[in-house]
Design a protein around this motif. Structure first.
Motif, PDB file in Angstrom:
ATOM      1  N   LEU A  47     -44.791 -24.137  28.154  1.00 40.25           N
ATOM      2  CA  LEU A  47     -45.998 -23.067  27.721  1.00 40.25           C
ATOM      3  C   LEU A  47     -45.795 -22.055  28.505  1.00 40.25           C
ATOM      4  O   LEU A  47     -45.522 -21.974  29.666  1.00 40.25           O
ATOM      5  CB  LEU A  47     -47.205 -23.952  28.160  1.00 40.25           C
ATOM      6  N   MET A  48     -46.320 -20.851  27.895  1.00 34.77           N
ATOM      7  CA  MET A  48     -46.020 -19.563  28.487  1.00 34.77           C
ATOM      8  C   MET A  48     -47.416 -18.907  28.302  1.00 34.77           C
ATOM      9  O   MET A  48     -48.035 -18.869  27.264  1.00 34.77           O
ATOM     10  CB  MET A  48     -44.925 -18.690  27.592  1.00 34.77           C
ATOM     11  N   GLY A  49     -47.866 -18.253  29.499  1.00 39.47           N
ATOM     12  CA  GLY A  49     -48.870 -17.412  29.512  1.00 39.47           C
ATOM     13  C   GLY A  49     -48.867 -15.777  29.914  1.00 39.47           C
ATOM     14  O   GLY A  49     -47.852 -15.722  30.167  1.00 39.47           O
ATOM     15  N   THR A  50     -49.836 -15.183  29.991  1.00 39.18           N
ATOM     16  CA  THR A  50     -49.805 -13.847  30.526  1.00 39.18           C
ATOM     17  C   THR A  50     -51.010 -13.452  30.901  1.00 39.18           C
ATOM     18  O   THR A  50     -52.338 -13.703  30.442  1.00 39.18           O
ATOM     19  CB  THR A  50     -49.468 -12.866  29.297  1.00 39.18           C
ATOM     20  N   GLY A  51     -51.298 -12.545  32.033  1.00 38.56           N
ATOM     21  CA  GLY A  51     -52.472 -12.195  32.489  1.00 38.56           C
ATOM     22  C   GLY A  51     -52.623 -12.873  33.879  1.00 38.56           C
ATOM     23  O   GLY A  51     -51.790 -13.500  34.563  1.00 38.56           O
ATOM     24  N   ASN A  52     -53.910 -12.735  34.232  1.00 37.72           N
ATOM     25  CA  ASN A  52     -54.235 -13.558  35.597  1.00 37.72           C
ATOM     26  C   ASN A  52     -54.901 -14.830  35.423  1.00 37.72           C
ATOM     27  O   ASN A  52     -55.536 -15.120  34.600  1.00 37.72           O
ATOM     28  CB  ASN A  52     -55.265 -12.743  36.420  1.00 37.72           C
ATOM     29  N   VAL A  53     -54.349 -15.531  36.353  1.00 41.11           N
ATOM     30  CA  VAL A  53     -54.622 -17.070  36.023  1.00 41.11           C
ATOM     31  C   VAL A  53     -56.051 -17.502  36.860  1.00 41.11           C
ATOM     32  O   VAL A  53     -55.999 -16.978  38.089  1.00 41.11           O
ATOM     33  CB  VAL A  53     -53.520 -18.129  36.610  1.00 41.11           C
ATOM     34  N   VAL A  54     -57.040 -18.221  36.212  1.00 42.10           N
ATOM     35  CA  VAL A  54     -58.243 -18.353  36.627  1.00 42.10           C
ATOM     36  C   VAL A  54     -58.096 -19.804  37.304  1.00 42.10           C
ATOM     37  O   VAL A  54     -58.555 -19.923  38.582  1.00 42.10           O
ATOM     38  CB  VAL A  54     -59.277 -18.137  35.414  1.00 42.10           C
ATOM     39  N   GLN A  82     -39.218 -13.364  33.785  1.00 46.68           N
ATOM     40  CA  GLN A  82     -38.196 -14.004  34.574  1.00 46.68           C
ATOM     41  C   GLN A  82     -37.690 -15.118  33.986  1.00 46.68           C
ATOM     42  O   GLN A  82     -36.670 -16.095  34.229  1.00 46.68           O
ATOM     43  CB  GLN A  82     -39.078 -14.976  35.934  1.00 46.68           C
ATOM     44  N   GLY A  83     -37.986 -15.385  32.385  1.00 45.53           N
ATOM     45  CA  GLY A  83     -37.730 -16.436  31.605  1.00 45.53           C
ATOM     46  C   GLY A  83     -37.779 -17.885  31.894  1.00 45.53           C
ATOM     47  O   GLY A  83     -37.124 -18.724  31.395  1.00 45.53           O
ATOM     48  N   LYS A  84     -39.105 -17.883  32.526  1.00 45.75           N
ATOM     49  CA  LYS A  84     -39.548 -19.326  33.216  1.00 45.75           C
ATOM     50  C   LYS A  84     -40.598 -19.623  32.433  1.00 45.75           C
ATOM     51  O   LYS A  84     -41.560 -18.877  32.053  1.00 45.75           O
ATOM     52  CB  LYS A  84     -39.742 -19.540  34.479  1.00 45.75           C
ATOM     53  N   PRO A  85     -40.996 -21.008  32.196  1.00 45.12           N
ATOM     54  CA  PRO A  85     -42.120 -21.433  31.691  1.00 45.12           C
ATOM     55  C   PRO A  85     -43.248 -21.424  32.426  1.00 45.12           C
ATOM     56  O   PRO A  85     -42.984 -21.711  33.767  1.00 45.12           O
ATOM     57  CB  PRO A  85     -42.119 -22.863  31.113  1.00 45.12           C
ATOM     58  N   SER A  86     -44.537 -21.132  32.372  1.00 45.78           N
ATOM     59  CA  SER A  86     -45.601 -21.106  33.007  1.00 45.78           C
ATOM     60  C   SER A  86     -46.080 -22.636  33.668  1.00 45.78           C
ATOM     61  O   SER A  86     -46.054 -22.932  34.884  1.00 45.78           O
ATOM     62  CB  SER A  86     -46.869 -20.611  32.539  1.00 45.78           C
ATOM     63  N   ILE A  87     -45.956 -23.652  32.719  1.00 48.58           N
ATOM     64  CA  ILE A  87     -46.122 -25.051  32.726  1.00 48.58           C
ATOM     65  C   ILE A  87     -45.043 -25.565  31.778  1.00 48.58           C
ATOM     66  O   ILE A  87     -44.954 -25.173  30.278  1.00 48.58           O
ATOM     67  CB  ILE A  87     -47.268 -25.450  32.425  1.00 48.58           C
ATOM     68  N   THR A 147     -45.646 -35.712  30.618  1.00 47.60           N
ATOM     69  CA  THR A 147     -45.659 -35.631  31.981  1.00 47.60           C
ATOM     70  C   THR A 147     -45.464 -34.171  32.451  1.00 47.60           C
ATOM     71  O   THR A 147     -44.462 -33.659  31.780  1.00 47.60           O
ATOM     72  CB  THR A 147     -44.671 -36.474  32.669  1.00 47.60           C
ATOM     73  N   VAL A 148     -46.120 -33.589  33.497  1.00 43.43           N
ATOM     74  CA  VAL A 148     -45.979 -32.412  33.891  1.00 43.43           C
ATOM     75  C   VAL A 148     -44.651 -32.433  34.641  1.00 43.43           C
ATOM     76  O   VAL A 148     -44.594 -32.896  35.799  1.00 43.43           O
ATOM     77  CB  VAL A 148     -47.319 -31.582  34.769  1.00 43.43           C
ATOM     78  N   THR A 149     -43.580 -31.472  34.408  1.00 43.23           N
ATOM     79  CA  THR A 149     -42.532 -31.412  35.066  1.00 43.23           C
ATOM     80  C   THR A 149     -42.530 -30.192  35.826  1.00 43.23           C
ATOM     81  O   THR A 149     -41.699 -29.952  36.875  1.00 43.23           O
ATOM     82  CB  THR A 149     -41.383 -31.908  34.313  1.00 43.23           C
ATOM     83  N   GLN A 150     -43.014 -29.085  35.475  1.00 42.75           N
ATOM     84  CA  GLN A 150     -42.772 -27.711  36.161  1.00 42.75           C
ATOM     85  C   GLN A 150     -44.280 -27.200  35.961  1.00 42.75           C
ATOM     86  O   GLN A 150     -45.104 -27.260  35.018  1.00 42.75           O
ATOM     87  CB  GLN A 150     -42.065 -26.730  35.625  1.00 42.75           C
ATOM     88  N   VAL A 151     -44.881 -26.717  37.244  1.00 45.68           N
ATOM     89  CA  VAL A 151     -46.006 -25.754  37.368  1.00 45.68           C
ATOM     90  C   VAL A 151     -45.682 -24.287  38.292  1.00 45.68           C
ATOM     91  O   VAL A 151     -45.213 -24.543  39.295  1.00 45.68           O
ATOM     92  CB  VAL A 151     -47.125 -26.413  38.005  1.00 45.68           C
ATOM     93  N   LYS A 204     -50.949 -30.652  38.369  1.00 43.28           N
ATOM     94  CA  LYS A 204     -49.818 -30.413  39.245  1.00 43.28           C
ATOM     95  C   LYS A 204     -48.513 -31.223  38.767  1.00 43.28           C
ATOM     96  O   LYS A 204     -48.691 -32.232  37.727  1.00 43.28           O
ATOM     97  CB  LYS A 204     -49.921 -30.863  40.810  1.00 43.28           C
ATOM     98  N   ILE A 205     -47.327 -30.913  39.236  1.00 42.18           N
ATOM     99  CA  ILE A 205     -45.998 -31.628  39.074  1.00 42.18           C
ATOM    100  C   ILE A 205     -46.249 -33.275  39.159  1.00 42.18           C
ATOM    101  O   ILE A 205     -46.781 -33.777  39.950  1.00 42.18           O
ATOM    102  CB  ILE A 205     -44.878 -31.117  39.817  1.00 42.18           C
ATOM    103  N   GLY A 206     -46.003 -33.908  37.821  1.00 40.24           N
ATOM    104  CA  GLY A 206     -45.911 -35.565  38.168  1.00 40.24           C
ATOM    105  C   GLY A 206     -47.257 -35.871  37.255  1.00 40.24           C
ATOM    106  O   GLY A 206     -47.199 -37.074  37.005  1.00 40.24           O
ATOM    107  N   ASP A 207     -48.125 -35.090  37.196  1.00 41.85           N
ATOM    108  CA  ASP A 207     -49.323 -35.578  36.414  1.00 41.85           C
ATOM    109  C   ASP A 207     -49.060 -35.746  34.929  1.00 41.85           C
ATOM    110  O   ASP A 207     -48.347 -35.342  34.163  1.00 41.85           O
ATOM    111  CB  ASP A 207     -50.354 -34.401  36.247  1.00 41.85           C
TER     112      ASP A 207
END
Length: 286
Positions: free
Chosen positions: A63-70, A119-124, A102-106, A75-78
């Protein structure tokens, strides 16, 4: 007297001949090369390809996002369910789970800008870890032997699982490294039943059954060697003499090789023939 003398001479000659033949026979026996032997029999041969693969999730969502996170609600492992809102941005964008996972990256935090796209990384990152599959990178020779639906065994430590080849890419991909360019073809092996105590990212050993023949003449693979023309040969034992025999071969397992022509059933062959074994050399079994 003369007859007795003649008979005496003949008797001595006969005894001398017997002794000579006995000594000669013993000499030949002592000169014979001691060998291990096996037999040609009807067998079922299963040819297998052994390789290594990497455990990967059954499904993945970056999942990719853009802007300021509200807000970030995971979290990882959820473990999350499909359609759960994972994060919200000040521009109204929401990151939503596409499947149970399962969430594996945040890689985002609340009240900070999301710069992961640059940076070529997912947001989540979400992964379905309820079951896994094996990613293979096949060489040219391996790719020609592997086909979809072939049976496979996946081994990790002392655990072995059954599976099959589920996917095979149509085109190889090239990768550049310090040693040059290499090409490989991707394939996927799936498990027949969801495995336990395995983790994505680790390597596993994979054996794929690429071919099977039943009730064919089979030779212990130890017996196979090649002549100076690179033709497959064996040494057949016939009345204590090694006979070089050219053969035609088919598929092979780790212990047996198919004999298509050149040998008959129950033939005795020399195993692991040494350099002392030549055509017409006298041999004796261990």
């Amino acid at each position: 007297m003369k007859k007795k003398t003649i008979f005496g001479i003949l008797a001595v000659l006969v005894i001398a001949i017997v002794i000579f033949l006995f000594v000669r026979g013993n000499s030949r026996t002592s000169e014979a090369v001691t060998v291990r032997t096996g037999e040609v029999k009807k067998e079922t041969i299963v040819e297998k390809l052994s390789t290594t693969g990497t455990l990967i999730p059954n499904q993945t969502q970056s999942l990719m996002g853009t802007g300021n996170v509200v807000d970030v609600s995971v979290k990882i492992g959820d473990k999350v369910t499909k359609d759960k809102v994972l994060a919200t941005y000040d521009n109204g964008l929401q990151l939503v789970a596409g499947f149970d996972a399962t969430v594996t990256q945040v890689n985002i935090k609340a009240k900070q800008a999301d710069t992961n796209a640059q940076q070529g990384k997912p947001s989540i990152q979400l992964d379905d870890l309820s079951t896994l599959k094996v990613q293979l990178e096949l060489s040219n020779s391996e790719a020609s032997a592997v086909k979809v639906d072939q049976q496979a065994e996946i081994t990790s430590g002392n655990q072995t699982f059954l599976g099959k080849v589920a996917e095979k890419d149509p085109v190889a991909q090239s990768t550049q490294s310090t040693t040059g360019t290499t090409a490989s073809l991707a394939a996927i092996v799936t498990f027949d039943h969801a495995p336990e105590n395995l983790f994505a990212g680790f390597d596993v050993d994979v054996e794929i059954k690429t071919n099977t023949v039943e009730n064919v003449l089979a030779l212990p693979i130890e017996a196979l060697t090649y002549n100076d023309k690179n033709e497959p040969i064996v040494y057949v034992v016939n009345k204590g003499i090694a006979k070089e025999t050219k053969i035609a071969i088919g598929i092979q397992s780790d212990k047996l090789i198919e004999v298509k022509s050149g040998l008959s059933e129950n033939a005795t062959v020399i195993l692991s023939p040494s350099s002392d074994i030549k055509n017409n050399v006298a041999v004796t079994k261990e």
